[in-house]
Design a protein around this motif. Structure first.
Motif, PDB file in Angstrom:
ATOM      1  N   SER A 132     -14.699  20.494  35.604  1.00  0.00           N
ATOM      2  CA  SER A 132     -14.676  20.826  36.987  1.00  0.00           C
ATOM      3  C   SER A 132     -13.691  19.785  37.826  1.00  0.00           C
ATOM      4  N   ALA A 133     -13.893  18.564  37.492  1.00  0.00           N
ATOM      5  CA  ALA A 133     -12.880  17.683  38.311  1.00  0.00           C
ATOM      6  C   ALA A 133     -11.294  17.989  38.001  1.00  0.00           C
ATOM      7  N   VAL A 134     -11.003  18.220  36.614  1.00  0.00           N
ATOM      8  CA  VAL A 134      -9.941  18.692  36.532  1.00  0.00           C
ATOM      9  C   VAL A 134      -9.409  19.784  37.259  1.00  0.00           C
ATOM     10  N   MET A 135     -10.189  20.825  37.142  1.00  0.00           N
ATOM     11  CA  MET A 135      -9.829  22.026  37.936  1.00  0.00           C
ATOM     12  C   MET A 135      -9.701  21.971  39.305  1.00  0.00           C
ATOM     13  N   LEU A 136     -10.486  20.815  39.884  1.00  0.00           N
ATOM     14  CA  LEU A 136     -10.279  20.627  41.312  1.00  0.00           C
ATOM     15  C   LEU A 136      -9.096  19.862  41.608  1.00  0.00           C
ATOM     16  N   MET A 137      -8.833  18.811  40.916  1.00  0.00           N
ATOM     17  CA  MET A 137      -7.472  18.253  40.990  1.00  0.00           C
ATOM     18  C   MET A 137      -6.191  19.025  41.020  1.00  0.00           C
ATOM     19  N   LYS A 138      -6.217  19.929  40.181  1.00  0.00           N
ATOM     20  CA  LYS A 138      -5.205  21.147  40.113  1.00  0.00           C
ATOM     21  C   LYS A 138      -5.105  21.866  41.322  1.00  0.00           C
ATOM     22  N   GLU A 139      -6.352  22.167  41.824  1.00  0.00           N
ATOM     23  CA  GLU A 139      -6.427  22.963  43.183  1.00  0.00           C
ATOM     24  C   GLU A 139      -5.795  22.278  44.228  1.00  0.00           C
ATOM     25  N   LEU A 140      -5.891  20.993  44.545  1.00  0.00           N
ATOM     26  CA  LEU A 140      -5.757  20.158  45.347  1.00  0.00           C
ATOM     27  C   LEU A 140      -4.447  19.719  45.522  1.00  0.00           C
ATOM     28  N   ALA A 188     -12.754   3.404  37.126  1.00  0.00           N
ATOM     29  CA  ALA A 188     -12.758   2.467  36.314  1.00  0.00           C
ATOM     30  C   ALA A 188     -13.121   1.161  36.922  1.00  0.00           C
ATOM     31  N   LEU A 189     -12.805   1.032  38.095  1.00  0.00           N
ATOM     32  CA  LEU A 189     -13.189  -0.377  38.753  1.00  0.00           C
ATOM     33  C   LEU A 189     -14.694  -0.330  39.167  1.00  0.00           C
ATOM     34  N   LEU A 190     -15.286   0.790  39.546  1.00  0.00           N
ATOM     35  CA  LEU A 190     -16.589   1.005  39.714  1.00  0.00           C
ATOM     36  C   LEU A 190     -17.745   1.015  38.569  1.00  0.00           C
ATOM     37  N   GLY A 191     -17.025   1.177  37.559  1.00  0.00           N
ATOM     38  CA  GLY A 191     -17.678   1.152  36.021  1.00  0.00           C
ATOM     39  C   GLY A 191     -18.333   2.495  35.884  1.00  0.00           C
ATOM     40  N   HIS A 192     -17.540   3.707  36.374  1.00  0.00           N
ATOM     41  CA  HIS A 192     -17.988   4.911  36.241  1.00  0.00           C
ATOM     42  C   HIS A 192     -17.379   5.504  34.564  1.00  0.00           C
ATOM     43  N   LYS A 193     -18.242   6.111  33.919  1.00  0.00           N
ATOM     44  CA  LYS A 193     -17.738   6.910  32.749  1.00  0.00           C
ATOM     45  C   LYS A 193     -17.062   7.926  32.702  1.00  0.00           C
ATOM     46  N   GLU A 194     -17.239   8.741  33.855  1.00  0.00           N
ATOM     47  CA  GLU A 194     -16.672   9.827  33.998  1.00  0.00           C
ATOM     48  C   GLU A 194     -16.259  10.282  35.313  1.00  0.00           C
ATOM     49  N   ILE A 195     -15.060  10.751  35.630  1.00  0.00           N
ATOM     50  CA  ILE A 195     -14.674  11.302  37.003  1.00  0.00           C
ATOM     51  C   ILE A 195     -15.184  12.560  37.055  1.00  0.00           C
ATOM     52  N   SER A 196     -16.167  12.845  38.135  1.00  0.00           N
ATOM     53  CA  SER A 196     -16.734  14.122  38.502  1.00  0.00           C
ATOM     54  C   SER A 196     -16.049  14.690  39.634  1.00  0.00           C
ATOM     55  N   SER A 197     -16.210  16.086  39.810  1.00  0.00           N
ATOM     56  CA  SER A 197     -15.661  16.744  40.977  1.00  0.00           C
ATOM     57  C   SER A 197     -16.078  16.167  42.369  1.00  0.00           C
ATOM     58  N   SER A 198     -17.292  15.494  42.447  1.00  0.00           N
ATOM     59  CA  SER A 198     -17.607  15.139  43.705  1.00  0.00           C
ATOM     60  C   SER A 198     -16.838  13.880  43.830  1.00  0.00           C
ATOM     61  N   VAL A 199     -16.738  12.913  42.996  1.00  0.00           N
ATOM     62  CA  VAL A 199     -15.766  11.806  42.998  1.00  0.00           C
ATOM     63  C   VAL A 199     -14.577  12.169  43.498  1.00  0.00           C
ATOM     64  N   VAL A 200     -13.786  13.306  43.093  1.00  0.00           N
ATOM     65  CA  VAL A 200     -12.591  13.736  43.246  1.00  0.00           C
ATOM     66  C   VAL A 200     -12.690  14.118  44.946  1.00  0.00           C
ATOM     67  N   GLY A 201     -13.594  14.795  45.290  1.00  0.00           N
ATOM     68  CA  GLY A 201     -13.748  15.319  46.717  1.00  0.00           C
ATOM     69  C   GLY A 201     -13.886  14.187  47.789  1.00  0.00           C
ATOM     70  N   ASP A 202     -14.585  13.314  47.279  1.00  0.00           N
ATOM     71  CA  ASP A 202     -14.775  11.879  48.194  1.00  0.00           C
ATOM     72  C   ASP A 202     -13.490  11.055  48.292  1.00  0.00           C
ATOM     73  N   TYR A 203     -12.937  10.901  47.150  1.00  0.00           N
ATOM     74  CA  TYR A 203     -11.867  10.036  47.045  1.00  0.00           C
ATOM     75  C   TYR A 203     -10.484  10.554  47.531  1.00  0.00           C
ATOM     76  N   GLY A 227      -1.833  34.050  43.033  1.00  0.00           N
ATOM     77  CA  GLY A 227      -1.630  32.681  42.698  1.00  0.00           C
ATOM     78  C   GLY A 227      -2.964  31.646  42.904  1.00  0.00           C
ATOM     79  N   ALA A 228      -4.061  32.343  42.207  1.00  0.00           N
ATOM     80  CA  ALA A 228      -5.338  31.324  42.534  1.00  0.00           C
ATOM     81  C   ALA A 228      -5.504  30.555  41.055  1.00  0.00           C
ATOM     82  N   ARG A 229      -5.597  29.385  41.571  1.00  0.00           N
ATOM     83  CA  ARG A 229      -6.103  28.286  40.343  1.00  0.00           C
ATOM     84  C   ARG A 229      -7.080  28.353  39.852  1.00  0.00           C
ATOM     85  N   ASP A 230      -7.463  27.565  38.829  1.00  0.00           N
ATOM     86  CA  ASP A 230      -8.786  27.481  38.113  1.00  0.00           C
ATOM     87  C   ASP A 230      -9.997  27.467  38.806  1.00  0.00           C
ATOM     88  N   TYR A 231     -10.013  26.463  39.694  1.00  0.00           N
ATOM     89  CA  TYR A 231     -11.143  26.131  40.472  1.00  0.00           C
ATOM     90  C   TYR A 231     -11.382  27.206  41.447  1.00  0.00           C
TER      91      TYR A 231
END
Length: 329
Positions: free
Chosen positions: A141-149, A168-183, A252-256
């Motif tokens: 879902s994070a990959v889809m959101l990045m391509k959408e944005l 990586a700096l915060l020690g997260h193991k995975e990038i989530s869609s919520s992190v993408v939206g916040d950052y 022209g809709a993207r995956d997300y």
């Protein structure tokens, strides 16, 4: 006589292309660089068809040149080849801008920013590669959101590197869609995404809270456009489920966006979505003519959609012959 050079593309890549072409021409002696608005072809060509005796070669940059429309054939005789002393750079936002007729193409120059389509594997690899380079995973879902944005490949690469480094700096193991939206999003864009996703999923409380946030600092017309784009797709998905891929490509809709629209299609059904989209079109028309009640109309429209999404057949049934319980008020 001027020479026309058309630059077409979108986002940061188009801006970089414009800078590269400008710098290259400056190195060739086009030192008198000016900017001019895209008003009309007659004025643009007339004002740049001659130069003073002691003036350097001139370069005029016209942004949003698609506003000029197609070049009228009556002006074709005024054009010159690449060696002209007057050079006009026409920057168009669309990669498919067609302002030069075929008859004039031989006298003009073209530079185009060609980006991979939204579904291209190159976009996924770019995002996944940035995550791997920082030792973190990334959700689908994070990959889809990045391509959408981020449509532009340069922006997509830059933002992918940033969000991967952040996790990586915060020690997260995975990038989530919520992190993408916040950052990656501003406050307004974040609220818009939250609103669209919550409404697609039928989350009434989240939808109304996000709508209230948007009403504080956002314009109504762009919000109506965003809603129309998302829910028009959902309406088509619901009404023509066998043609989802075709509608996604056509619009022209993207995956997300397509995934969220599919959620809305299942949640509301075709008829309710048709009523909602019709209401959005009516609101947009009334807003432009000054007859709309503004945010109040949109709140009523959203509440009506949310209040009708549940399938009545799924509600508890009252046995035949029994009486309904007396109201508690």
């Amino acid at each position: 006589m001027p020479h026309l050079h058309v630059i077409s593309g979108s986002g940061a890549a188009a801006r970089r292309l414009l800078t590269e072409v400008t710098v290259g021409l400056e190195a060739k002696g086009y030192g008198d660089i000016r900017r001019q608005e895209a008003n009309d072809w007659g004025t643009l060509l007339a004002e740049n068809s001659c130069r003073g005796l002691f003036e350097a070669n001139s370069l005029v940059v016209v942004e949003e040149a698609e506003k000029l429309g197609p070049l009228p054939k009556k002006f074709l005789s005024m054009l010159e080849g690449p060696g002209a002393s007057n050079y006009i750079l026409l920057s168009c936002k669309s990669e498919n801008a067609s302002i030069i007729p075929k008859e004039a193409a031989a006298k003009c120059s073209f530079s185009k920013n060609v980006s991979p389509p939204p579904w291209a594997r190159e976009r996924d690899e770019l995002i996944l590669g940035a995550a791997r380079s920082r030792g973190v995973g990334i959700s689908k879902s994070a990959v889809m959101l990045m391509k959408e944005l981020f449509e532009d490949m340069g922006e997509l690469a830059s933002e992918s590197e940033k969000v991967a480094s952040f996790c990586a700096l915060l020690g997260h193991k995975e990038i989530s869609s919520s992190v993408v939206g916040d950052y990656c999003l501003s406050d307004g864009s974040r609220s818009l995404l939250k609103f669209l996703d919550a409404l697609c999923a039928g989350r009434d409380t989240d939808s109304m809270e996000a709508l209230s946030e948007l009403a504080l600092y956002s314009e109504l017309t762009p919000l109506l456009s965003a809603l129309h784009n998302r829910f028009r797709l959902a309406m088509y998905f619901a009404l023509y489920p066998a043609e989802k891929a075709g509608f996604s490509r056509a619009l022209g809709a993207r995956d997300y966006a397509a995934r969220q629209a599919e959620t809305a299609a299942k949640k509301y059904g075709g008829e309710r979505l048709k009523d909602f989209v019709t209401g959005l079109i009516r609101m947009t028309s009334n807003e432009r003519s000054g007859q709309s009640a503004g945010w109040f109309d949109l709140e009523v429209l959203v509440i009506d959609l949310l209040s009708r999404w549940q399938d009545l057949g799924a509600l508890p049934q009252t046995p035949a012959g029994s009486k309904l319980p007396a109201p508690s008020y």
